[in-house]
Write a protein that holds these residues in place. Structure first.
Motif, PDB file in Angstrom:
ATOM      1  N   MET A  57       0.913  -1.039  -0.192  1.00  0.00           N
ATOM      2  CA  MET A  57      -0.072   0.046   0.084  1.00  0.00           C
ATOM      3  C   MET A  57       0.876   1.336  -0.350  1.00  0.00           C
ATOM      4  N   ASP A  60      -7.551   7.809  -7.229  1.00  0.00           N
ATOM      5  CA  ASP A  60      -7.414   8.828  -6.166  1.00  0.00           C
ATOM      6  C   ASP A  60      -8.371   9.945  -6.758  1.00  0.00           C
ATOM      7  N   GLY A 105      -6.507   6.834  -2.601  1.00  0.00           N
ATOM      8  CA  GLY A 105      -7.218   5.415  -2.276  1.00  0.00           C
ATOM      9  C   GLY A 105      -8.523   5.408  -2.167  1.00  0.00           C
TER      10      GLY A 105
END
Length: 190
Positions: A1, A86, A80
């Protein structure tokens, strides 16, 4: 991540490159006291109409509780909000942009925005593919959701359009054969 700060930087970089390539006719980021952003993606943004009313755009995404990284009063990034996605949210002098940055082929191709209109206003489909916010009593256009555009990292146009179902505007972006990142631009102005 990805780390949130790295994600915000990547989203900003992608959006900036494409906006610069599109040229000077793009709406510019500018502080606007009539625009009020919520803290989370689901909270969205309240924007003015020409007749002094306010409508609301909620960002209906998988990670709707994503908190915005506020870079300055007129610019925030929701990192995210969905798989490989995004949103770079800008305030403009007369509205907002919700620059949707798609980082890879696993990202969704549909992005939903819940629209709440005050009584007496309605969304009317336009031939351009956008929607006018119309005052029902007077028939006047008091705001506009412009037809979305999308572009890939090679500055090629990517097909993008809207559908409306009830109070949900869905932006569809056909990014399957694109070079990533892809930036799509839902833009509202009064």
């Amino acid at each position: 991540m990805r780390h949130a700060r790295d994600g915000a930087a990547a989203a900003m970089n992608a959006a900036s490159r494409i906006l610069v390539a599109r040229g000077k006719n793009e709406p510019q980021e500018l502080e606007n006291p009539d625009v009020a952003w919520g803290q989370r993606a689901r909270d969205g943004v309240w924007v003015p109409t020409k007749d002094g009313q306010r409508l609301h755009f909620g960002i209906d995404v998988a990670a709707a509780d994503t908190v915005a990284q506020v870079l300055r009063p007129s610019l925030r990034v929701f990192v995210g909000v969905d798989l490989d996605t995004d949103i770079v949210a800008q305030t403009t002098d007369n509205g907002v942009r919700l620059l949707t940055v798609i980082h890879g082929p696993d990202a969704p191709s549909e992005f939903r925005f819940a629209v709440s209109l005050p009584d007496g206003l309605a969304l009317e489909s336009m031939p351009s593919g956008g929607y006018d916010v119309v005052h029902l009593r007077y028939g006047a256009t008091v705001g506009r959701l412009y037809n979305p555009w999308a572009s890939d990292s090679m500055f090629r146009q990517v097909k993008a359009d809207y559908t409306l179902e009830g109070t949900i505007v869905t932006m569809r972006v056909q990014h399957a054969d694109a070079f990533y990142p892809v930036v799509a631009d839902p833009h509202y102005a009064r």
